[in-house]
Design a protein around this motif. Structure first.
Motif, PDB file in Angstrom:
ATOM      1  N   ASN A 196       0.844  -1.197   0.000  1.00  9.91           N
ATOM      2  CA  ASN A 196       0.000   0.000   0.000  1.00  9.91           C
ATOM      3  C   ASN A 196       0.871   1.235   0.000  1.00  9.91           C
ATOM      4  OD1 ASN A 196      -2.469  -1.251   0.014  1.00  9.91           O
ATOM      5  ND2 ASN A 196      -2.509  -1.420   2.245  1.00  9.91           N
TER       6      ASN A 196
ATOM      7  N   GLU B  85       0.567   5.114   0.888  1.00  9.21           N
ATOM      8  CA  GLU B  85      -0.298   6.133   1.484  1.00  9.21           C
ATOM      9  C   GLU B  85       0.372   7.488   1.291  1.00  9.21           C
ATOM     10  OE1 GLU B  85      -1.159   5.199   5.514  1.00  9.21           O
ATOM     11  OE2 GLU B  85      -2.294   7.054   5.826  1.00  9.21           O
ATOM     12  N   TYR B  86      -0.369   8.482   0.866  1.00 12.22           N
ATOM     13  CA  TYR B  86       0.257   9.790   0.675  1.00 12.22           C
ATOM     14  C   TYR B  86      -0.719  10.908   0.997  1.00 12.22           C
ATOM     15  CZ  TYR B  86      -2.291   9.922  -3.780  1.00 12.22           C
ATOM     16  OH  TYR B  86      -3.280   9.924  -4.731  1.00 12.22           O
ATOM     17  N   THR B  87      -0.135  12.075   1.231  1.00 14.56           N
ATOM     18  CA  THR B  87      -0.934  13.249   1.570  1.00 14.56           C
ATOM     19  C   THR B  87      -0.623  14.364   0.572  1.00 14.56           C
ATOM     20  OG1 THR B  87       0.795  14.193   2.936  1.00 14.56           O
ATOM     21  CG2 THR B  87      -0.723  12.679   4.040  1.00 14.56           C
TER      22      THR B  87
ATOM     23  N   THR C 207      -4.772   6.369  -0.292  1.00  8.56           N
ATOM     24  CA  THR C 207      -3.958   5.162  -0.230  1.00  8.56           C
ATOM     25  C   THR C 207      -4.204   4.364  -1.506  1.00  8.56           C
ATOM     26  OG1 THR C 207      -4.162   5.094   2.159  1.00  8.56           O
ATOM     27  CG2 THR C 207      -3.493   3.052   1.087  1.00  8.56           C
TER      28      THR C 207
ATOM     29  N   SER D  48      -4.678  13.045  -2.207  1.00  7.63           N
ATOM     30  CA  SER D  48      -4.184  12.288  -1.047  1.00  7.63           C
ATOM     31  C   SER D  48      -4.942  10.970  -1.028  1.00  7.63           C
ATOM     32  CB  SER D  48      -4.425  13.051   0.257  1.00  7.63           C
ATOM     33  OG  SER D  48      -5.815  13.218   0.464  1.00  7.63           O
TER      34      SER D  48
ATOM     35  N   GLU E 278      -9.104   2.857  -2.796  1.00 10.52           N
ATOM     36  CA  GLU E 278      -9.768   2.096  -1.735  1.00 10.52           C
ATOM     37  C   GLU E 278     -11.057   1.426  -2.212  1.00 10.52           C
ATOM     38  OE1 GLU E 278      -9.193   5.594   0.097  1.00 10.52           O
ATOM     39  OE2 GLU E 278      -7.758   4.927   1.604  1.00 10.52           O
TER      40      GLU E 278
END
Ligand SMILES: CCCCCCC[C@@H](O)CC(=O)SCCNC(=O)CCNC(=O)[C@H](O)C(C)(C)COP(=O)(O)OP(=O)(O)OC[C@H]1O[C@@H](n2cnc3c(N)ncnc32)[C@H](O)[C@@H]1OP(=O)(O)O
Length: 733
Positions: free
Chosen positions: A340, A342-344, A427, A425, A455
């Motif tokens: 996975n 994940e980022y912002t 995942t 942003s 998701e």
């Protein structure tokens, strides 16, 4: 002087050498040999005893006379190696330069540790370690300026293995090996090479150590050729750990010594944490040298350790023996562990900065300010989530990858398709597979396809990475693959547009923070192992620059128009160089090619970007026209976000179509299920609207009239007029 007449004879004409401790033993042999091959030599010797006491000019004078008697050039120097500057000054004064330095001077004060006094320790360190440092430091700037230098450090088997009664000496000797390796790294780009030798020979210092019967085998004269070779300009050797030499009348032996590291064991955390017992229980594997490597730098050593740890963190504990195949073709079809990413918005902005977005550009806010209503992801960011899946390729679990040298992996080609808009942003889940492996003889090309899902399990990105493992070809694999996304040739005419931009000297340092921590792009020693004089820019960083050039020129930075991109990395870019992108438009495909302006060489070739139909309009209308539509949409979006509750009863997605002269200009969609009421641009074809509102030309034109750019529209207050559009739209609903 010499009887060797071979034209390939290693000569030292015009070279100036300083040999410390050259009044006898090994130092004398080095001085005699180098002088016999044409070097001017400074014969340094303090003339003290082997314990560091006393002082005399006799030893150095004698060797100088020997050299002169044979027609050579030599000057004595009687300073302590702790006066390194003075020794080097002697060379400069008499011969005008310093090319070769052999740090040979040494003393012994052997005692077991309990009997070693502070003075015993200090004196040995001052002569061997500190002395070698001081003379080398004095020589360094001169070698650097002339872009040539050869330095030898003298270590000892006692430093490698330890030796009874030599606490001080063995510590100093291994210290010299460490210093030498660092000088090798610092000196490489100035053509200053530094090597360490561990000679085994009879000298004043060692005559009491060896039994009489082997003394005839240990003649210093046989060590000297190794030193001479390492000091010659033809030698490319540097920092390669210790070389040792033993010699007799007729035979002599030389060999490299290197560090060996067992593959070791990853100790996994148990309920009690990582415990001493986990070390005990893995001891056999930790100390097993059947599987081992020979890392030659901190970077190389750390890369494999970090890879193992990363792999262990993301993968279940290994159930069987490690994969050991050496044929890269065996990797085909291997599925990498799902991961996975994940980022912002912070990651998005960091990436945008990393590929050259700057506050000096007119529309930077949408790329660098998370509160801007148009805040968006550059489409080339689409490679970043997928890149995180690549790391496990060299974890040791992929068959056939054992023979790949991580220091020589280059990015070969890249294909990216943005299937659905990339969120700012979230995942994404990566599914990666080794699609094919090609044998290009000069290297192995590893193709990997990676799909990234959001998701909701919707496919967002499709990437195909092609990595070129230099030097790993010739394994008998196939040369081409029908699964590879192919590169294309640009049209045979002058480019329709060009754009160039200078990268920053810190570009790679900045770009790597987006997830590609390959030391090749930051660590000069790692870059040197890959054959580069200096760290190079990430291929995907140049890719980001070129992608922006096309997006700016043909889509006016409207990221929604991006569909797919393909590039080949055909040459290296160094941080600080200028990238020029030449572009050709043919329908919805923009062909492009990038070159490094400073060298004139291509860095990206065979490339194209596919854009959506909407882009044609922005192409055919003026750039002011394109800007107008952006401003209108910005304002509409703002109102819709604020008034989202008005539309609650729709409870779905509304698509807004703007027409301009009868053609579709742009489609926006608003997802009313989203509690923040955020607005995003969608693909006209895929927008599944619950309601559609069409805004007609007149309003569109009125709003934007007289405006030159978005900034001035905001400042002039003309955007208020957009409220009318909103009203119109509401009425239309
Ligand atoms: C696990 C982690 C994965 C990590 C992924 C990436 C991590 C990153 O951190 C690494 C980077 O970003 S490196 C920087 C970007 N890349 C580069 O600078 C590479 C530049 N290219 C080169 O140097 C040469 O083209 C070179 C060296 C690539 C090839 O040059 P040559 O050996 O001289 O090849 P050549 O004789 O021209 O051609 C031989 C055959 O190879 C094909 N080919 C050439 N360049 C290629 C390339 N870039 N990609 C794929 N294939 C390539 C040629 O077509 C030819 O094959 P064929 O004869 O079958 O057509």
């Amino acid at each position: 002087m010499s009887s060797v007449t071979d034209s390939k004879m290693l000569r030292f004409a015009n070279r100036v050498a300083v040999i410390t401790g050259a009044g006898g033993g090994l130092g004398r042999e080095y001085a005699l040999l180098l002088a016999s091959r044409g070097a001017a030599v400074i014969v340094n010797d303090l003339g003290g005893d082997t314990k560091g006491g006393g002082k005399s000019s006799a030893a150095a004078d004698k060797v100088v006379q020997e050299i002169r008697d044979k027609g050579g050039r030599a000057v004595p120097n009687y300073d302590s190696v702790e006066d390194g500057e003075k020794i080097i000054e002697t060379a400069l004064k008499h011969f005008g330069r310093i090319d070769i330095l052999v740090n040979n001077a040494g003393i012994l004060r052997d005692r077991t540790i309990a009997r070693t006094s502070d003075l015993d320790w200090d004196l040995v360190h001052r002569v061997h370690l500190r002395g070698s440092f001081l003379v080398s430091r004095a020589a360094w700037p001169h070698m650097k300026k002339q872009n040539f230098g050869r330095i030898i450090m003298t270590a000892s088997a006692a430093g490698i293995y330890g030796n009874f009664g030599q606490t001080n000496y063995s510590a100093a000797k291994l210290g010299l090996a460490g210093m030498s390796n660092t000088l090798a790294l610092e000196g490489r780009k100035y053509n200053i090479f530094c090597n360490t030798i561990a000679p085994v020979a009879i000298s004043r210092m060692t005559e009491d150590i060896f039994p009489d019967e082997i003394k005839p085998l240990l003649k210093p004269v046989n060590v000297a050729p190794l030193v001479a070779y390492l000091c010659h300009e033809d030698s490319e050797e540097t920092g390669d750990y210790l070389k040792s030499a033993v010699g007799s009348e007729n035979v002599s032996m030389r060999f490299k010594v290197r560090w060996q590291r067992a593959n070791g064991a990853v100790c996994l955390k148990s309920d009690q944490g990582i415990t001493p017992e986990s070390v005990r229980d893995n001891w056999e594997q930790i100390t097993d040298f059947d599987e081992s490597s020979n890392p030659s730098s901190v970077a190389e050593s750390m890369t494999t350790i970090l890879d193992s740890i990363r792999q262990a963190q993301s993968a279940p504990p290994p159930s069987g023996p490690p994969v050991t195949s050496d044929n890269p073709s065996d990797a085909v079809g291997h599925v990498l562990p799902t991961n996975n990413f994940e980022y912002t918005s912070r990651d998005v902005m960091l990436y945008n900065l990393g590929v050259g977005v700057s506050t000096q550009q007119s529309d930077y806010l949408k790329f660098l300010f998370e509160l801007n209503q148009d805040f968006c992801v550059l489409p080339t960011f689409g490679v970043i989530p997928a890149f995180s899946a690549l790391q496990s390729l060299l974890s040791g679990d992929v068959p056939g990858m054992n023979s790949i040298n991580p220091a020589r992996i280059l990015h070969g080609e890249q294909f990216l398709e943005v299937v659905k808009p990339i969120p700012t942003s979230g995942t994404l889940r990566n599914e990666a597979v080794v699609t094919d492996v090609l044998d290009k003889k000069s290297g192995a090309v590893i193709l990997m396809d990676i799909n990234s899902y959001d998701e909701n399990n919707d496919l967002i990105l499709h990437n195909q990475f092609s990595t070129f493992a230099v030097g790993s070809g010739g394994f008998g694999g196939k040369r081409s693959s029908d699964k590879a996304v192919v590169t294309v040739k640009p049209p045979d005419r002058a480019p329709d547009a060009s754009m160039s931009e200078k990268t920053s000297v810190d570009q790679a340092a900045l770009y790597r923070l987006s997830g590609d921590y390959n030391p090749l792009h930051i660590d000069p020693s790692f870059a040197a192992m890959g054959g580069f004089g200096t760290p190079i820019l990430h291929g995907l960083c140049s890719f980001g620059f070129s992608g922006r050039h096309v997006l700016k020129t043909f889509c006016d930075n409207d990221v929604s128009k991006f569909k797919a991109i393909k590039v080949r990395f055909s040459g290296v870019v160094l941080p600080g160089q200028t990238i020029q992108t030449d572009m050709w438009k043919e329908g919805n495909r923009i062909y492009f090619r990038s070159k490094v302006v400073e060298t004139g060489k291509d860095c990206i070739s065979g490339a194209y970007m596919d854009i959506t139909e909407g882009s044609q309009l922005s192409q055919t209308s003026s750039s002011v026209g394109a800007l107008k539509s952006d401003v209108v949409f910005t304002e509409i979006g703002k109102h819709l976000a604020a008034d989202a509750n008005l539309y609650k009863k729709v409870n779905g997605i509304i698509a807004y179509k703007i027409t301009n002269g009868g053609s579709l200009a742009k489609t926006w969609t608003l997802d009313l299920k989203n509690p923040t009421g955020s607005v995003y641009e969608g693909n006209p074809k895929s927008a599944k609207a619950d309601a559609t509102v069409t805004i007609e030309d007149a309003d569109f034109a009125d709003i934007a009239s007289g405006a030159k750019n978005a900034q001035s529209l905001f400042q002039s207050g003309k955007l208020k007029a957009a409220g009318n559009v909103m009203l119109l739209m509401k009425m239309g609903r």
